[in-house]
Design an enzyme around this catalytic site. Structure first.
Site, PDB file in Angstrom:
ATOM      1  N   THR A  72       0.861  -1.277   0.096  1.00 28.58           N
ATOM      2  CA  THR A  72       0.033  -0.038   0.113  1.00 28.58           C
ATOM      3  C   THR A  72       0.769   1.123  -0.153  1.00 28.58           C
ATOM      4  O   THR A  72       1.796   1.375   1.071  1.00 28.58           O
ATOM      5  CB  THR A  72      -0.895  -0.046   1.363  1.00 28.58           C
ATOM      6  OG1 THR A  72      -1.805  -1.319   1.191  1.00 28.58           O
ATOM      7  CG2 THR A  72      -1.763   1.118   1.278  1.00 28.58           C
ATOM      8  N   CYS A  90      -2.975  -1.980   8.885  1.00 25.07           N
ATOM      9  CA  CYS A  90      -3.422  -1.115   8.064  1.00 25.07           C
ATOM     10  C   CYS A  90      -4.248  -0.220   8.160  1.00 25.07           C
ATOM     11  O   CYS A  90      -3.602   1.159   7.888  1.00 25.07           O
ATOM     12  CB  CYS A  90      -4.163  -2.197   6.845  1.00 25.07           C
ATOM     13  SG  CYS A  90      -3.098  -3.479   6.022  1.00 25.07           S
ATOM     14  N   ARG A 125       0.063  -6.029  15.686  1.00 27.15           N
ATOM     15  CA  ARG A 125       0.615  -4.433  15.266  1.00 27.15           C
ATOM     16  C   ARG A 125      -0.644  -3.689  15.476  1.00 27.15           C
ATOM     17  O   ARG A 125      -1.863  -3.818  15.068  1.00 27.15           O
ATOM     18  CB  ARG A 125       1.118  -4.410  13.783  1.00 27.15           C
ATOM     19  CG  ARG A 125       2.362  -4.932  13.644  1.00 27.15           C
ATOM     20  CD  ARG A 125       2.606  -5.053  12.114  1.00 27.15           C
ATOM     21  NE  ARG A 125       1.956  -5.797  11.229  1.00 27.15           N
ATOM     22  CZ  ARG A 125       2.342  -6.250   9.948  1.00 27.15           C
ATOM     23  NH1 ARG A 125       3.229  -5.490   9.181  1.00 27.15           N
ATOM     24  NH2 ARG A 125       1.660  -7.247   9.185  1.00 27.15           N
TER      25      ARG A 125
HETATM   26  P1  NAD Z   1       4.918  -7.373   6.605  1.00 28.08           P
HETATM   27  O1  NAD Z   1       5.895  -6.795   7.430  1.00 28.08           O
HETATM   28  O2  NAD Z   1       4.333  -8.641   7.349  1.00 28.08           O
HETATM   29  O3  NAD Z   1       6.024  -8.119   5.534  1.00 28.08           O
HETATM   30  C1  NAD Z   1       7.106  -7.247   4.698  1.00 28.08           C
HETATM   31  C2  NAD Z   1       8.214  -8.199   4.546  1.00 28.08           C
HETATM   32  O4  NAD Z   1       9.072  -7.644   3.290  1.00 28.08           O
HETATM   33  C3  NAD Z   1       8.917  -8.482   5.602  1.00 28.08           C
HETATM   34  O5  NAD Z   1       9.173  -9.912   5.605  1.00 28.08           O
HETATM   35  C4  NAD Z   1      10.450  -7.749   5.332  1.00 28.08           C
HETATM   36  O6  NAD Z   1      11.389  -8.787   5.912  1.00 28.08           O
HETATM   37  C5  NAD Z   1      10.428  -7.983   3.831  1.00 28.08           C
HETATM   38  N1  NAD Z   1      11.556  -6.830   3.386  1.00 28.08           N
HETATM   39  C6  NAD Z   1      11.658  -5.580   3.886  1.00 28.08           C
HETATM   40  N2  NAD Z   1      12.695  -5.049   2.890  1.00 28.08           N
HETATM   41  C7  NAD Z   1      12.882  -5.859   2.101  1.00 28.08           C
HETATM   42  C8  NAD Z   1      13.685  -5.776   0.938  1.00 28.08           C
HETATM   43  N3  NAD Z   1      14.395  -4.738   0.599  1.00 28.08           N
HETATM   44  N4  NAD Z   1      13.600  -6.853   0.095  1.00 28.08           N
HETATM   45  C9  NAD Z   1      13.199  -8.236   0.413  1.00 28.08           C
HETATM   46  N5  NAD Z   1      12.220  -8.217   1.396  1.00 28.08           N
HETATM   47  C10 NAD Z   1      12.170  -6.987   2.429  1.00 28.08           C
HETATM   48  O7  NAD Z   1       4.311  -6.507   5.894  1.00 28.08           O
HETATM   49  P2  NAD Z   1       2.590  -6.831   5.289  1.00 28.08           P
HETATM   50  O8  NAD Z   1       1.667  -6.992   6.555  1.00 28.08           O
HETATM   51  O9  NAD Z   1       2.636  -8.076   4.572  1.00 28.08           O
HETATM   52  O10 NAD Z   1       2.411  -5.531   4.437  1.00 28.08           O
HETATM   53  C11 NAD Z   1       2.993  -5.346   3.306  1.00 28.08           C
HETATM   54  C12 NAD Z   1       2.434  -4.273   2.249  1.00 28.08           C
HETATM   55  O11 NAD Z   1       1.076  -4.685   1.879  1.00 28.08           O
HETATM   56  C13 NAD Z   1       2.114  -2.898   3.195  1.00 28.08           C
HETATM   57  O12 NAD Z   1       2.360  -2.004   2.511  1.00 28.08           O
HETATM   58  C14 NAD Z   1       0.782  -3.119   3.777  1.00 28.08           C
HETATM   59  O13 NAD Z   1       0.515  -1.954   4.011  1.00 28.08           O
HETATM   60  C15 NAD Z   1       0.217  -3.754   2.682  1.00 28.08           C
HETATM   61  N6  NAD Z   1      -0.997  -4.545   2.697  1.00 28.08           N
HETATM   62  C16 NAD Z   1      -1.080  -5.254   3.998  1.00 28.08           C
HETATM   63  C17 NAD Z   1      -2.350  -5.898   4.480  1.00 28.08           C
HETATM   64  C18 NAD Z   1      -2.315  -6.921   5.720  1.00 28.08           C
HETATM   65  O14 NAD Z   1      -3.455  -7.251   5.896  1.00 28.08           O
HETATM   66  N7  NAD Z   1      -1.248  -7.022   6.318  1.00 28.08           N
HETATM   67  C19 NAD Z   1      -3.387  -6.138   3.420  1.00 28.08           C
HETATM   68  C20 NAD Z   1      -3.251  -5.181   2.445  1.00 28.08           C
HETATM   69  C21 NAD Z   1      -2.125  -4.695   2.196  1.00 28.08           C
END
Ligand code: NAD
Length: 446
Positions: free
Chosen positions: A124, A279, A346
């Protein structure tokens, strides 16, 4: 297709596994070696219904790789790179450093390759990030222009706890694109999905995600505000008030057979302890900060944030009004995750309630079916909190039970009348029915 997913968290892993389940060959990359090793052994580092099962079932279509200087070269061997890294909040603003770092790496790779590759953001990100911030980084690092590489934005709408099902059966899929080849790639990736697909530029795709989340958060804060007004006024049966509101045909229309539909939106129209999770809080703040940067007044968003931030205090005030000598009470809080069926803590309201109770009560015990390890790693309270595995066994040592997350197993309280007799239950999620609870002081947030 051969797809790479960068970032193997809640979104990246669910996306990777579900895409593999449709026949794509998926490699998930992450900078966290522990996560990669676990996944390589078929163990999910996050809890999500059916995820591990689906991962194991589709292992032949999947691989996991640490992302480092050596392995990054492989990224150019894919049809598309989906980016699902974190975009946390930093002083109320979206922190795009993880996107920036991936953008720089992809730019360097594109520079040294003759292959066309499409970079598709699933994280996002604030509207304008893909077509400006990321595009500029990619073009600067690669010395090439869009067309030499592709750029897309495919926002993810999954809900934690229901993520696999949401990914497999989405309400819609959004194809944000800056070049036609990327649009074609998006169409091919999601060819096995039959739902409605919306094609827009990347900025509109980004905006759609924020409006969707901010609107749902607005409903939650609005209802909490109305409930707070009614409580202060007194003698208002707010549960009945909302029942009457919910029955409005525009919220719950009739189906073809003349039966009332009970749409999920109704769940957002119930008072409670406010929204949490990874989120809503950060997304509402980020869009509000964008408005400020643009010089656009965003009074509604500011109010949504303010109401939500103060709601945990409202709840503790309710408890203080209803229970005398709170300092002498032993509290058992049920639920630590921000919602049921996830281990994600979170921005969980449970943790905020614990912070407010810390030092104000005789003792604090907590339970969650799966989120206790995550909560232990983030809680920094002065008082000792006891983490209990067997919560029914703790009831005899408890004066006040707070239901903070609506895990189904806590409905079992209604069958433990002997154990809860004479105690107070603060049900912040309206999980129980007052009529089922004899000889209990039952407090809800109606
Ligand atoms: P998360 O923190 O669970 O996962 C992110 C992952 O990215 C981590 O495992 C981290 O180690 C990895 N990472 C960070 N930098 C990196 C890099 N340079 N190279 C490779 N890996 C790297 O996050 P999430 O909850 O999966 O959310 C990810 C995105 O999706 C966010 O923008 C969030 O707003 C969006 N989103 C989340 C949800 C949800 O329900 N969690 C739903 C829709 C959208």
């Amino acid at each position: 297709m051969k797809l790479a997913v960068i970032g193997t968290g809640y979104v990246g892993l669910v996306s990777g596994v579900c895409l593999a389940s449709k026949g794509h060959l998926v490699t998930c990359f992450d900078i966290n070696e522990t996560i990669v090793n676990q996944l390589d052994n078929g163990i999910c580092h996050i809890y999500e219904n059916d995820l591990e099962k689906l991962l194991i079932a589709n292992k032949s279509n999947m691989s996991f790789s640490l992302l480092d200087d050596e392995t990054e070269q492989h990224l150019m061997n894919f049809d598309a790179v989906l980016v699902a890294v974190g975009t946390p909040t930093n002083n109320g603003r979206a922190d795009l450093s993880q996107i920036e770092s991936v953008g720089k790496m992809m730019g360097r790779l594109i520079k040294n390759s003759n292959e066309y590759i499409s970079v598709i953001i699933k994280s996002t990100v604030i509207p304008g990030t893909t077509d400006t911030f990321l595009k500029d980084i990619l073009e600067k690092e690669s010395g090439k222009k869009i067309g030499d590489f592709g750029l897309g934005m495919n926002p993810e709408f999954l809900r934690e706890g229901n993520a696999v099902e949401d990914f497999q059966f989405p309400d819609r899929i959004v194809f944000g694109y800056e070049d036609l080849k990327t649009l074609d790639i998006l169409n091919r990736i999601y060819e096995p999905w039959a739902c409605e697909k919306i094609e827009v530029n990347t900025r509109s795709a980004e905006m759609m995600k924020y409006v969707n989340n901010a609107l749902l958060a607005t409903l939650i804060s609005t209802i909490n505000e109305y409930s707070n007004i009614a409580r202060e006024l007194g003698n208002v049966d707010f549960k009945k008030v909302m029942q009457g509101v919910h029955l409005d045909n525009r919220w719950s229309p009739l189906d073809g057979d003349g039966k009332k539909i009970n749409p999920q939106i109704i769940d957002y129209l119930k008072p409670g302890c406010g929204y949490g999770g990874s989120c809503f809080p950060k997304d509402v703040m980020a869009i509000s900060a964008l408005a400020e940067d643009l010089g656009v007044s965003s009074r509604i968003l500011s109010a949504v944030i303010e109401v939500n931030e103060t709601q945990p205090e409202v709840i503790i005030d309710i408890l203080k009004k209803e229970v005398s000598q709170l300092e002498s009470k032993r509290i058992l809080m049920l639920g630590l995750s921000f919602k049921p069926e996830t281990d994600d803590v979170r921005e969980s309201v449970s943790l905020k309630l614990l912070e407010l109770l810390d030092g104000q009560v005789k003792s604090l015990s907590v339970h969650d079916p799966i989120a206790m390890p995550n909560a232990k790693s983030v809680l920094k309270l002065d008082n000792n909190i006891e983490f209990v595995d067997d919560w029914p066994n703790k009831l005899s040592d408890t004066d006040i039970i707070i239901i903070a997350t609506n895990w189904v197993e806590y409905t079992g309280l209604a069958n433990m009348l002997d154990q809860i007799e004479g105690k107070t239950i603060l049900d912040t999620r309206s999980l129980l029915n007052q009529d089922d609870l004899l000889n209990v002081k039952y407090i809800t947030i109606n």
